[in-house]
Design an enzyme around this catalytic site. Structure first.
Site, PDB file in Angstrom:
ATOM      1  N   CYS A  98     -43.039  -2.870 -12.037  1.00  0.00           N
ATOM      2  CA  CYS A  98     -41.585  -2.715 -12.120  1.00  0.00           C
ATOM      3  C   CYS A  98     -41.241  -1.774 -13.269  1.00  0.00           C
ATOM      4  CB  CYS A  98     -40.917  -4.065 -12.300  1.00  0.00           C
ATOM      5  SG  CYS A  98     -41.655  -5.026 -13.616  1.00  0.00           S
TER       6      CYS A  98
ATOM      7  N   GLU B 129     -35.238 -10.670 -11.532  1.00  0.00           N
ATOM      8  CA  GLU B 129     -36.066  -9.596 -12.117  1.00  0.00           C
ATOM      9  C   GLU B 129     -36.362  -8.630 -10.993  1.00  0.00           C
ATOM     10  OE1 GLU B 129     -36.848  -9.206 -15.172  1.00  0.00           O
ATOM     11  OE2 GLU B 129     -36.586 -11.171 -16.085  1.00  0.00           O
TER      12      GLU B 129
HETATM   13  P1  NAD Z   1     -39.965  -8.069  -2.214  1.00  0.00           P
HETATM   14  O1  NAD Z   1     -38.537  -8.036  -2.580  1.00  0.00           O
HETATM   15  O2  NAD Z   1     -40.365  -7.526  -0.907  1.00  0.00           O
HETATM   16  O3  NAD Z   1     -40.518  -9.588  -2.242  1.00  0.00           O
HETATM   17  C1  NAD Z   1     -40.477 -10.361  -3.407  1.00  0.00           C
HETATM   18  C2  NAD Z   1     -40.471 -11.825  -3.062  1.00  0.00           C
HETATM   19  O4  NAD Z   1     -39.198 -12.174  -2.496  1.00  0.00           O
HETATM   20  C3  NAD Z   1     -41.507 -12.231  -2.027  1.00  0.00           C
HETATM   21  O5  NAD Z   1     -42.033 -13.497  -2.388  1.00  0.00           O
HETATM   22  C4  NAD Z   1     -40.704 -12.318  -0.731  1.00  0.00           C
HETATM   23  O6  NAD Z   1     -41.243 -13.203   0.213  1.00  0.00           O
HETATM   24  C5  NAD Z   1     -39.372 -12.840  -1.237  1.00  0.00           C
HETATM   25  N1  NAD Z   1     -38.187 -12.463  -0.440  1.00  0.00           N
HETATM   26  C6  NAD Z   1     -37.951 -11.313   0.224  1.00  0.00           C
HETATM   27  N2  NAD Z   1     -36.715 -11.313   0.758  1.00  0.00           N
HETATM   28  C7  NAD Z   1     -36.148 -12.504   0.428  1.00  0.00           C
HETATM   29  C8  NAD Z   1     -34.878 -13.101   0.679  1.00  0.00           C
HETATM   30  N3  NAD Z   1     -33.940 -12.461   1.381  1.00  0.00           N
HETATM   31  N4  NAD Z   1     -34.636 -14.332   0.163  1.00  0.00           N
HETATM   32  C9  NAD Z   1     -35.562 -14.982  -0.563  1.00  0.00           C
HETATM   33  N5  NAD Z   1     -36.788 -14.472  -0.828  1.00  0.00           N
HETATM   34  C10 NAD Z   1     -37.080 -13.235  -0.346  1.00  0.00           C
HETATM   35  O7  NAD Z   1     -40.748  -7.335  -3.411  1.00  0.00           O
HETATM   36  P2  NAD Z   1     -42.288  -6.930  -3.521  1.00  0.00           P
HETATM   37  O8  NAD Z   1     -42.552  -5.754  -2.653  1.00  0.00           O
HETATM   38  O9  NAD Z   1     -43.157  -8.140  -3.404  1.00  0.00           O
HETATM   39  O10 NAD Z   1     -42.365  -6.482  -5.072  1.00  0.00           O
HETATM   40  C11 NAD Z   1     -42.007  -5.215  -5.526  1.00  0.00           C
HETATM   41  C12 NAD Z   1     -40.632  -5.233  -6.167  1.00  0.00           C
HETATM   42  O11 NAD Z   1     -40.556  -6.204  -7.197  1.00  0.00           O
HETATM   43  C13 NAD Z   1     -40.306  -3.912  -6.849  1.00  0.00           C
HETATM   44  O12 NAD Z   1     -38.975  -3.582  -6.572  1.00  0.00           O
HETATM   45  C14 NAD Z   1     -40.485  -4.219  -8.325  1.00  0.00           C
HETATM   46  O13 NAD Z   1     -39.778  -3.378  -9.196  1.00  0.00           O
HETATM   47  C15 NAD Z   1     -40.017  -5.634  -8.383  1.00  0.00           C
HETATM   48  N6  NAD Z   1     -40.528  -6.328  -9.564  1.00  0.00           N
HETATM   49  C16 NAD Z   1     -39.675  -6.544 -10.605  1.00  0.00           C
HETATM   50  C17 NAD Z   1     -40.123  -7.152 -11.762  1.00  0.00           C
HETATM   51  C18 NAD Z   1     -39.211  -7.377 -12.941  1.00  0.00           C
HETATM   52  O14 NAD Z   1     -39.588  -8.153 -13.806  1.00  0.00           O
HETATM   53  N7  NAD Z   1     -38.052  -6.757 -13.005  1.00  0.00           N
HETATM   54  C19 NAD Z   1     -41.452  -7.585 -11.850  1.00  0.00           C
HETATM   55  C20 NAD Z   1     -42.297  -7.371 -10.765  1.00  0.00           C
HETATM   56  C21 NAD Z   1     -41.810  -6.746  -9.629  1.00  0.00           C
END
Ligand code: NAD
Length: 507
Positions: A294, A260
């Site tokens: 998102c 997601e």
């Molecule tokens: P992020 O990608 O920085 O982090 C998300 C999670 O992934 C965190 O728990 C982080 O520690 C982990 N993470 C980061 N890099 C990783 C890797 N290489 N391997 C494994 N885990 C890793 O995102 P954020 O800033 O916390 O959230 C914002 C983003 O999330 C926006 O792009 C938003 O659109 C998206 N989002 C999408 C949905 C959806 O349902 N499509 C819902 C909520 C948020």
């Protein structure tokens, strides 16, 4: 603060748990600062490798036992989790609002989503149905059934610090899986509060220790999970960057990932739209959660004949927005998550200007008493064309791009003309336009709405998006199938062994 006490949040909290047990770890300390007032709320400790191994081993050791519980019995436990969340709705909603920065209404709304998914999962626990099909062979019966996967790990983003976990966990549990949650390192205390609420319910029902696990940490812990062959499904919510890295790692071991990721959502405002309704949808979609959903409305594609009228309404509405403490219900817009997010917002504004964007409402950081955290920014509006590099990119902040169209075909091409494919909407009272937008040649997104904005989905539908949004589906409809493995069974109840496709094999 009373809500922290009610949730059992301390100044220093352990960060790794198999349910009721909290495990020692020598991982990094994670401090949680509120974007609301910049104050430190508390801290937790990331999992080190040894603590992570303990959690995985505990979870694996009970996975088979948990699978043996009849699904409706697992559903009964999830029903009680929903009830516990009803009890804790107020303090948990406040913590979500204080740690993440969204409005109190939205904080409560997030907990309500958790309750709703529990309700949905309880009903599903008596279904999880497979199909029966007719065999081409006489005295044969064919059907398919769904079995649990084992461990499901859940990696969540900061902007929905509790709801997205629950969409995954409630379904994963009724499907017979154990779960291991890595919350965002930006909202770790929400994870601790939820872990404690669930642990109480699970203990009361004698659910084995290890069915509901928590591991705090940053991306490194997420990477351990994506490499770990003991985890058949990694469900990950976050940026497209994260999704690309994670899915490549999970795919390399032929595991499953449920993604997601980011959105770049648009509303088409037609000349046949109810403009007052469109205004509410657009403004809530663009500034709600300070543009950190998102499904936030990032682009408005407006028919040229109503462009001036509608943008004038928008500018007037933006002038009325109250920016400030999200726990004060008079305010519309709270802070961004941290000052790094503020810098990304400022950089996007600069890039937009450099690429030719014309600002109808200027942005900027809000300063002065009450804004000491440095995380409050002004929602802004820029007139652009869809092809600008910055418009093609998801900036997680309240920057709304407006652009003109003349034909619906052109508007749909613009709506689809970005790498992401999460949510979309058209505002129109014209049936032909609405149907064209929803047709196969219309919106290419996972969510397409008519006369509703892009954000604020309900739990009953499958949630997710296409293209760089990652293709995953969570919550309602048949999203539960992602948490199970399908098995096709053929039973021969006759006294001969006919082969399929009429193949003869006589001995
Ligand atoms: P992020 O990608 O920085 O982090 C998300 C999670 O992934 C965190 O728990 C982080 O520690 C982990 N993470 C980061 N890099 C990783 C890797 N290489 N391997 C494994 N885990 C890793 O995102 P954020 O800033 O916390 O959230 C914002 C983003 O999330 C926006 O792009 C938003 O659109 C998206 N989002 C999408 C949905 C959806 O349902 N499509 C819902 C909520 C948020």
């Amino acid at each position: 603060m009373q809500f922290l006490e009610q949730l059992g949040i301390q100044t220093a909290n352990k960060g790794v748990s198999t349910g009721t047990k909290w495990i020692e770890s020598n991982g990094a300390t994670i401090d949680s600062f509120s974007p609301v007032d910049g104050k430190k709320i508390g801290s937790t400790v990331a999992a080190d490798k040894a603590a992570y191994e303990q959690v995985i081993n505990q979870s694996l050791s009970v996975a088979k036992e948990w699978q043996k519980w009849p699904a409706p019995k697992r559903g009964e436990v999830v029903r009680q989790v929903g009830d516990a969340l009803r009890q804790y709705k107020e303090p948990l909603g406040k913590l979500v609002s204080y740690e993440m920065g969204k409005s109190l209404q939205e904080g409560y709304g997030e907990v309500q989503e958790m309750i709703d998914i529990c309700d949905l999962a309880v009903g599903l626990s008596r279904q999880l149905f497979g199909q029966t099909m007719h065999s081409e062979r006489p005295t044969h019966r064919m059907y398919e059934q769904w079995h649990p996967l084992g461990i499901v790990s859940i990696i969540s983003a900061f902007n929905f610090p509790v709801a997205v976990w629950s969409w995954n966990a409630a379904l994963a549990w009724i499907c017979g899986n154990t779960t291991i949650w890595k919350p965002s390192e930006k909202t770790p205390l929400c994870g601790i509060a939820v872990q404690k609420i669930v642990a109480e319910v699970f203990a009361k029902n004698n659910v084995p220790e290890g069915v509901n696990c928590l591991v705090q940490g940053a991306r490194e812990v997420g990477e351990w999970m994506s490499k770990d062959t003991r985890i058949p499904l990694v469900s990950a919510t976050g940026s497209t960057r994260m999704g690309k890295e994670l899915s490549a790692t999970v795919a390399a071991r032929l595991g499953k990932s449920l993604l997601e990721l980011g959105g770049n959502n648009a509303i088409i405002v037609s000349q046949h739209a109810d403009l007052d309704m469109s205004l509410i949808g657009a403004v809530f979609g663009a500034v709600g959660t300070a543009g950190q959903r998102c499904t936030t409305t990032r682009r408005l594609i407006i028919h040229e004949s109503v462009f001036d009228t509608f943008t004038a309404k928008l500018v007037k509405a933006y002038a009325q927005l109250r920016i400030g403490d999200p726990l004060d219900t008079k305010n519309h817009v709270g802070p961004l998550i941290d000052t790094a997010a503020v810098n990304m917002y400022l950089s996007a504004i600069e890039q937009c200007k450099a690429q030719g964007g014309k600002f109808l409402v200027e942005g900027g950081v809000v300063t002065g008493p009450g804004y000491e955290s440095g995380c409050y920014v002004k929602p802004c509006i820029a007139e652009v064309t869809n092809d600008l590099a910055i418009v093609q990119h998801e900036t997680f902040a309240p920057i709304l791009y407006v652009m003109k169209y003349s034909t619906l075909d052109e508007a749909i091409a613009m709506q689809n003309g970005v790498p992401q494919g999460l949510s979309s909407a058209i505002m129109t009272l014209n049936l032909r336009e609405a149907e064209q937008f929803l047709s196969a040649q219309g919106s290419d997104c996972g969510i397409a709405n008519v006369n509703i904005g892009t954000s604020g989905a309900e739990i009953g539908g499958a949630f997710g998006g296409e293209k760089e949004t990652g293709g995953g589906r969570e919550s309602g409809s048949d999203a539960w199938k992602a948490y199970m493995r399908r098995q096709t069974n053929t039973i021969n109840w006759g006294n001969s062994l006919p082969l399929a496709q009429g193949i003869q094999f006589d001995l």
